[in-house]
Design a protein around this motif. Structure first.
Motif, short mmCIF file in Angstrom:
data_model
loop_
_atom_site.label_atom_id
_atom_site.label_comp_id
_atom_site.label_asym_id
_atom_site.label_seq_id
_atom_site.Cartn_x
_atom_site.Cartn_y
_atom_site.Cartn_z
N VAL A 61 0.81 -1.22 0.00
CA VAL A 61 0.00 0.00 0.00
C VAL A 61 0.85 1.27 0.00
CG1 VAL A 61 -0.24 0.04 2.52
CG2 VAL A 61 -1.99 1.13 1.09
N TYR A 62 2.07 1.19 0.53
CA TYR A 62 2.94 2.38 0.54
C TYR A 62 4.11 2.25 -0.42
CZ TYR A 62 0.19 3.83 4.52
OH TYR A 62 -0.87 4.20 5.33
N GLY A 63 4.02 1.31 -1.34
CA GLY A 63 5.06 1.20 -2.36
C GLY A 63 6.33 0.53 -1.84
N HIS A 64 7.43 0.85 -2.46
CA HIS A 64 8.69 0.18 -2.20
C HIS A 64 9.13 0.33 -0.74
CE1 HIS A 64 9.53 -0.60 -6.46
NE2 HIS A 64 9.02 0.60 -6.68
N GLY A 65 9.42 -0.82 -0.13
CA GLY A 65 9.90 -0.83 1.25
C GLY A 65 11.08 -1.78 1.39
N PHE A 66 11.29 -2.25 2.62
CA PHE A 66 12.46 -3.09 2.92
C PHE A 66 12.06 -4.24 3.83
CE2 PHE A 66 13.61 1.36 2.29
CZ PHE A 66 14.45 1.25 1.19
N ALA A 67 11.12 -5.05 3.33
CA ALA A 67 10.53 -6.12 4.14
C ALA A 67 11.53 -7.17 4.57
CB ALA A 67 9.39 -6.79 3.35
N ASP A 68 12.63 -7.35 3.83
CA ASP A 68 13.59 -8.38 4.15
C ASP A 68 14.77 -7.88 4.98
OD1 ASP A 68 14.53 -6.81 2.08
OD2 ASP A 68 15.50 -8.47 1.02
N LYS A 69 14.69 -6.66 5.47
CA LYS A 69 15.78 -6.08 6.26
C LYS A 69 15.36 -5.97 7.72
CE LYS A 69 18.52 -5.47 2.74
NZ LYS A 69 18.03 -6.49 1.88
N PRO A 70 16.33 -5.98 8.64
CA PRO A 70 16.00 -5.86 10.07
C PRO A 70 15.17 -4.61 10.34
CG PRO A 70 18.29 -6.49 9.78
CD PRO A 70 17.77 -6.17 8.40
N ASP A 71 14.10 -4.80 11.10
CA ASP A 71 13.19 -3.70 11.48
C ASP A 71 12.54 -3.04 10.27
OD1 ASP A 71 13.82 -4.03 14.23
OD2 ASP A 71 15.64 -2.84 13.93
N TYR A 72 12.60 -3.71 9.10
CA TYR A 72 11.96 -3.22 7.88
C TYR A 72 12.53 -1.88 7.41
CZ TYR A 72 8.72 -6.65 9.76
OH TYR A 72 8.18 -7.80 10.31
N LYS A 73 13.84 -1.68 7.68
CA LYS A 73 14.49 -0.42 7.33
C LYS A 73 15.67 -0.65 6.40
CE LYS A 73 13.63 2.10 11.68
NZ LYS A 73 14.31 2.80 12.82
N ASP A 74 15.93 0.34 5.56
CA ASP A 74 17.17 0.37 4.80
C ASP A 74 18.30 0.53 5.81
OD1 ASP A 74 19.36 0.91 3.17
OD2 ASP A 74 18.69 2.93 2.63
N PHE A 97 10.62 3.49 3.70
CA PHE A 97 10.03 3.51 2.36
C PHE A 97 10.90 4.31 1.40
CE2 PHE A 97 6.59 3.70 5.53
CZ PHE A 97 5.96 2.47 5.28
N LEU A 98 10.90 3.91 0.15
CA LEU A 98 11.59 4.67 -0.88
C LEU A 98 11.03 6.08 -0.97
CD1 LEU A 98 13.60 4.71 -3.29
CD2 LEU A 98 11.72 3.87 -4.73
N SER A 99 9.74 6.22 -0.77
CA SER A 99 9.08 7.53 -0.92
C SER A 99 9.59 8.55 0.10
CB SER A 99 7.57 7.38 -0.80
OG SER A 99 7.20 6.78 0.42
N GLU A 100 10.23 8.11 1.16
CA GLU A 100 10.80 9.06 2.12
C GLU A 100 11.86 9.94 1.47
OE1 GLU A 100 11.84 7.57 6.10
OE2 GLU A 100 10.81 5.73 5.53
N PHE A 101 12.64 9.35 0.56
CA PHE A 101 13.70 10.12 -0.10
C PHE A 101 13.10 11.16 -1.03
CE2 PHE A 101 15.55 5.76 0.44
CZ PHE A 101 16.32 6.06 1.55
#
Length: 412
Positions: free
Chosen positions: A119-132, A139-143
Motif C-alpha cells: 500500500v505504501y510502495g517500495h519498502g524493505f521487508a527483508d531487512k532488520p526492522d523493515y528499514k534500509d 520507504f523509498l518515498s521518504e527520499f
C-alpha cells in the motif's frame, strides 16, 4: 557491493517469504504515520487517458550529472541505487554499474513490497526492522519527500539517492545508466565503453524508440483500461519484435559487434517477457523463444554474469507481479517454477559469435590514454519525460525510424 542473489536457494526464498508475510499492512501504516508518507497512487487510476490508454508518469527527479555548475557531480560512496527484482527499469543501472566495475563506487539495495498489499510502495521487508540499513528509511518515498515535500506521484525504481543528504537526486531511468557510463568513467575498474561518444545520438534514438514499443509494451497492455488501448499495444509490441528479430539476423548485438547500453535495456524486458509477462496478459501471439534471433541473443547475454545476476532469481519477478495484481497462479510460482533449470534451458550454443568480426570480444574498449574530459558530453533529454501528458502518450508517437536496420559500425 551488489547483493549476491545467487546465494539464495529455495530454502532462502521460503525464509524470506515468512519474513515478508510478517510485514502486515498495519505495520506499514504505523511506519508511514511515523515518517509522514501517503499511500502509493495506482497506475490504473492515475495514469490513464480518456481512451483507457496507459500513459506512464514522467520521471520526477531528472537533474543531470555533468561538469557544469548546478549539475550533479560523480563521487565515490555518495550515491545508492534503489532497485527491485521485478522492475526491469531498475535492473538497468545496476547491470551497467557492474559491467563497468563500479560496485565499490555506487552502492545498491533491492527494495521489496511494503505491508501485505504494497500500500505504501517500495519498502524493505527483508531487512532488520523493515528499514534500509544505510539510511534508516522505511520507504523509498521518504527520499522523495526529503527532496521535495510537494511530491505526490509514485516513488519508482530505480532511484539514485544521495545517502549523505538522504534525498532522491535522480529517478530518470531513461538516462540514469548514461550518466553512470559517462560521468563515473574516472572511477571505472574496467576499460569497457557501453556508450561510445561518437554514436550517442544513434543509441539514444534507438533507446527512445525501444521504450514505448518494447520496454513499456507489457505495461501498456497490463494497465490498459479499454479493449482499444490493449489491442493497440498488442499489435505495436509484436510488430516491434519483428523489427528487432530482423535487426538481429545480421547483428550479433543491437549495434553490431559489441554490447552497448541499448542491449541492457532490451535484455531486461525480454527476460521478463519470457519468464513472466506473457503469462499474465491474455492470449499472446508468440513466446520470445519462438523468435530465433532474439532468443539466441537473449541466451548469449544471459551467460554474462552481470546480466544474469539481476535476472536469475525469477521467483522474485512472479512475487513482485503478484504484488501489483498481475501474478501467476500460486501453484505455478511456488511449485513448478522452482523446478525449472533456467541455466540449462537458457544455455547459449555460441552460434551468434559468428556474426561478429571479433567473436571473442563482447565489449568496445576505451582507447589507452583517453582522458575523462574527452569522453564527457551533454546527455540528451528524453521526450518520455515531457511534463505534457500528450507527449508521453505512446499512441501519439510516430517516429520515422526503422528499428530493423543498424546504421552504426562501432569498429570505426
Amino acid at each position: 557491493m551488489a547483493e549476491d542473489i545467487f546465494a539464495c536457494g529455495i530454502a532462502g526464498h521460503r525464509k524470506k517469504i515468512a519474513q515478508d508475510n510478517a510485514y502486515t499492512d498495519e505495520l506499514a501504516q504505523k511506519f508511514a504515520g511515523e515518517v509522514g508518507v501517503p499511500p502509493r497512487p495506482f497506475e490504473t487510476k492515475d495514469e490513464q487517458n480518456e481512451r483507457g490508454v496507459f500513459v506512464r508518469q514522467a520521471n520526477y527527479f531528472t537533474q543531470k550529472f555533468g561538469t557544469k555548475e548546478g549539475e550533479l557531480k560523480a563521487e565515490s560512496g555518495r550515491y545508492r541505487i534503489y532497485w527491485a527484482h521485478g522492475c526491469h527499469w531498475s535492473n538497468r543501472p545496476v547491470i551497467v554499474r557492474d559491467i563497468l566495475g563500479l560496485e565499490d563506487v555506487i552502492s545498491d539495495i533491492a527494495t521489496t513490497h511494503s505491508g501485505e498489499t504494497n500500500v505504501y510502495g517500495h519498502g524493505f521487508a527483508d531487512k532488520p526492522d523493515y528499514k534500509d540499513p544505510v539510511t534508516g528509511a522505511y520507504f523509498l518515498s521518504e527520499f522523495y519527500k526529503n527532496a521535495d515535500p510537494n511530491f505526490h506521484g509514485r516513488a519508482t525504481t530505480p532511484t539514485l539517492v544521495d545517502v549523505r543528504e538522504k534525498k532522491a537526486v535522480n529517478s530518470d531511468y531513461h538516462r540514469l545508466s548514461n550518466y553512470i557510463e559517462v560521468f563515473f568513467y574516472p572511477f571505472q575498474k574496467t576499460d569497457i565503453d557501453l556508450y561510445p561518444k561518437k554514436y550517442r545520438r544513434e543509441i539514444d534514438e534507438f533507446n527512445d524508440w525501444l521504450f514505448p514499443h518494447i520496454n513499456n509494451g507489457h505495461y501498456r497492455m497490463a494497465f490498459a483500461q479499454s479493449l482499444t488501448g490493449y489491442k493497440e499495444d498488442y499489435e505495436d509490441f509484436y510488430a516491434s519484435l519483428d523489427l528487432i528479430e530482423k535487426r538481429l539476423e545480421k547483428n550479433r548485438f543491437l549495434f553490431g559487434d559489441y554490447i552497448t547500453d541499448a542491449d541492457v535495456r532490451a535484455y531486461v524486458t525480454f527476460v521478463r517477457w519470457e519468464t513472466a509477462y506473457y503469462h499474465n496478459l491474455g492470449p499472446q501471439k508468440k513466446r520470445l523463444s519462438e523468435y530465433e534471433n532474439i532468443w539466441g541473443y537473449v541466451k548469449e547475454l544471459y551467460a554474462i554474469p552481470a546480466f544474469r545476476r539481476y535476472t536469475v532469481t525469477l521467483f522474485h519477478l512472479h512475487k513482485d507481479d503478484q504484488a501489483i495484481g498481475l501474478g501467476l497462479s500460486t501453484n505455478y510460482a511456488r511449485i513448478i517454477e522452482p523446478q525449472i533449470n533456467y541455466d540449462e534451458e537458457w544455455k547459449s550454443d555460441g552460434s551468434r559469435a559468428k556474426l561478429s568480426r571479433t567473436p571473442d570480444e563482447l565489449y568496445l574498449r576505451h582507447p589507452k590514454g583517453e582522458k575523462p574530459e574527452d569522453y564527457y558530453s551533454d546527455i540528451s533529454v528524453s521526450r518520455w519525460n515531457s511534463p505534457n501528458k500528450e507527449d508521453r502518450d505512446p499512441t501519439n508517437y510516430y517516429p520515422e525510424y526503422d528499428a530493423s536496420v543498424n546504421t552504426v559500425d562501432l569498429t570505426k
